[in-house]
Design a protein around this motif. Structure first.
Motif, PDB file in Angstrom:
ATOM      1  N   SER A   1       0.837  -1.195   0.000  1.00 41.73           N
ATOM      2  CA  SER A   1       0.000   0.000   0.000  1.00 41.73           C
ATOM      3  C   SER A   1       0.873   1.247   0.000  1.00 41.73           C
ATOM      4  N   LEU A   2       0.241   2.395  -0.200  1.00 44.13           N
ATOM      5  CA  LEU A   2       0.987   3.656  -0.228  1.00 44.13           C
ATOM      6  C   LEU A   2       1.712   3.882   1.091  1.00 44.13           C
ATOM      7  N   GLY A   3       0.995   3.595   2.197  1.00 43.16           N
ATOM      8  CA  GLY A   3       1.623   3.779   3.503  1.00 43.16           C
ATOM      9  C   GLY A   3       2.797   2.842   3.702  1.00 43.16           C
ATOM     10  N   ASN A   4       2.602   1.571   3.292  1.00 46.87           N
ATOM     11  CA  ASN A   4       3.687   0.597   3.419  1.00 46.87           C
ATOM     12  C   ASN A   4       4.854   0.936   2.505  1.00 46.87           C
ATOM     13  N   ALA A   5       4.549   1.484   1.324  1.00 45.67           N
ATOM     14  CA  ALA A   5       5.615   1.863   0.392  1.00 45.67           C
ATOM     15  C   ALA A   5       6.516   2.915   1.021  1.00 45.67           C
ATOM     16  N   ARG A   6       5.907   3.861   1.748  1.00 47.63           N
ATOM     17  CA  ARG A   6       6.705   4.877   2.425  1.00 47.63           C
ATOM     18  C   ARG A   6       7.581   4.254   3.493  1.00 47.63           C
ATOM     19  N   THR A   7       7.051   3.236   4.171  1.00 52.44           N
ATOM     20  CA  THR A   7       7.841   2.530   5.182  1.00 52.44           C
ATOM     21  C   THR A   7       9.030   1.826   4.538  1.00 52.44           C
ATOM     22  N   VAL A   8       8.781   1.198   3.389  1.00 49.81           N
ATOM     23  CA  VAL A   8       9.860   0.523   2.664  1.00 49.81           C
ATOM     24  C   VAL A   8      10.956   1.511   2.284  1.00 49.81           C
ATOM     25  N   VAL A   9      10.541   2.644   1.737  1.00 46.70           N
ATOM     26  CA  VAL A   9      11.513   3.667   1.330  1.00 46.70           C
ATOM     27  C   VAL A   9      12.284   4.177   2.545  1.00 46.70           C
ATOM     28  N   ASP A  10      11.575   4.425   3.640  1.00 42.74           N
ATOM     29  CA  ASP A  10      12.243   4.920   4.849  1.00 42.74           C
ATOM     30  C   ASP A  10      13.253   3.906   5.372  1.00 42.74           C
ATOM     31  N   THR A  11      12.877   2.628   5.341  1.00 36.61           N
ATOM     32  CA  THR A  11      13.780   1.579   5.807  1.00 36.61           C
ATOM     33  C   THR A  11      15.031   1.501   4.925  1.00 36.61           C
ATOM     34  N   ALA A  12      14.802   1.549   3.615  1.00 37.50           N
ATOM     35  CA  ALA A  12      15.933   1.482   2.689  1.00 37.50           C
ATOM     36  C   ALA A  12      16.893   2.642   2.916  1.00 37.50           C
TER      37      ALA A  12
END
Length: 326
Positions: A7-18
């Motif tokens: 999801s959009l929210g999860n995508a932001r989490t992925v980017v933040d983690t990376a």
């Protein structure tokens, strides 16, 4: 196992983690550069002084890093190879000679699998360089030289998986290889010797490796009739003929020259028709340079000239294509 779309929210989490991982590892590399281990220069000097090879070893993720460091060293002028520590304990210690040097990697410095290698180095006075985060560990106490890594946190979300530590070890290995290359004055042509295959080998190929020599070279004397010159150009099949006088190249004749002088072509000699100041390459030039010359002058072949020895070969665009240059 089905995985739901991100999801959009999860995508932001992925980017933040990376980003956090990359920033954590980048900071660790920067810290390592700022506080380079005091034994780094002596380590470079020790490797340069050895007559044998650099034996690199580690277990687990450190083993993968060790393999890469060994491969980088070997391909850049420092003989090296990887030994698996478990295999070393079952006979591969015999691969290590008194002329060699061991570079052992362990984040904790307590990897049990390395103990036989450490003992072997001590027993037979084989120089040992250790890479670890713990200066007081078993490995680092036994090492002659210690390349201690900064105590930086692992970048994974749970702070356990080898991430930052392996990145630092790999970067330190690259730094070692680069310094050794500089000290050995390792050049691009040397690099090409160890990389004959693939794109790297193609880029490092020389004109001498691709050119045609001997009877295949289309050469005629300046006094040769144009009728005979045309036959030579046709027979050799390169669309060009080098014109020589006294063994020296004085000009070239191309298919284009023949077409431009077709009306009175056979009333002249090769020396009359030849274009002076011919474009040439040397046998030692990189094939990539020859390609650039061919493309710049919009020609398909070049005569290869070896200084005072005169013309020694011919290089065609097709040779570059076959060699993977073009």
């Amino acid at each position: 196992m089905k995985v739901a779309p991100i999801s959009l929210g999860n995508a932001r989490t992925v980017v933040d983690t990376a980003r956090k991982v990359l920033q954590t590892e980048a900071k660790a590399i920067w810290d390592l550069a700022e506080i380079l281990p005091p034994d780094f220069v002596p380590a470079v000097q020790m490797i340069l002084s050895r007559r044998g090879r650099v034996i690199v070893s580690g277990i687990g993720k450190s083993g993968h890093i060790a393999r890469k460091i060994a491969a980088t060293l070997a391909s850049t002028g420092t003989p090296a190879y990887f030994i698996h520590p478990s295999e070393a304990s079952h006979g591969d210690l015999g691969m290590i000679t008194s002329d060699d040097l061991c570079l052992l990697i362990s984040n904790s410095g307590e990897s049990a699998e390395l103990r036989d290698l450490i003992y072997y180095c001590q027993r037979y006075s084989i120089p040992l360089i250790g890479i670890s985060k713990r200066d007081g560990s078993t490995l680092m106490r036994a090492a002659d030289l210690r390349l201690t890594l900064p105590d930086a946190p692992e970048a994974c979300p749970i702070g356990v998986a080898p991430t930052t530590s392996t990145t630092m070890a790999l970067a330190l290995g690259d730094a070692l290889a680069a310094c050794l290359m500089s000290a050995r004055q390792f050049e691009k042509t040397d690099f090409g010797v160890f990389h004959p295959g693939g794109r790297l080998g193609a880029e490092m190929a020389t004109v001498a490796q691709l050119m045609h020599t001997g009877d295949k070279v289309p050469l005629v004397e300046a006094e040769t009739s144009m009728r005979e010159t045309v036959l030579t150009i046709t027979e050799k099949g390169f669309g060009i003929a080098g014109v020589v006088r006294g063994g020296a190249l004085i000009g070239v004749i191309t298919d284009g020259d023949l077409r431009r002088r077709i009306d009175d072509l056979f009333d002249h000699t090769a020396g009359d028709i030849a274009s002076p100041a011919p474009i040439t390459v040397a046998p030692g030039d990189l094939a990539a340079k020859a390609l650039a010359i061919l493309e710049h002058h919009a020609v398909s072949a070049l005569i290869v000239v070896d200084g005072p020895h005169g013309p020694v070969g011919v290089l065609h665009m097709h040779d570059l294509l076959r060699g993977g240059i073009a």
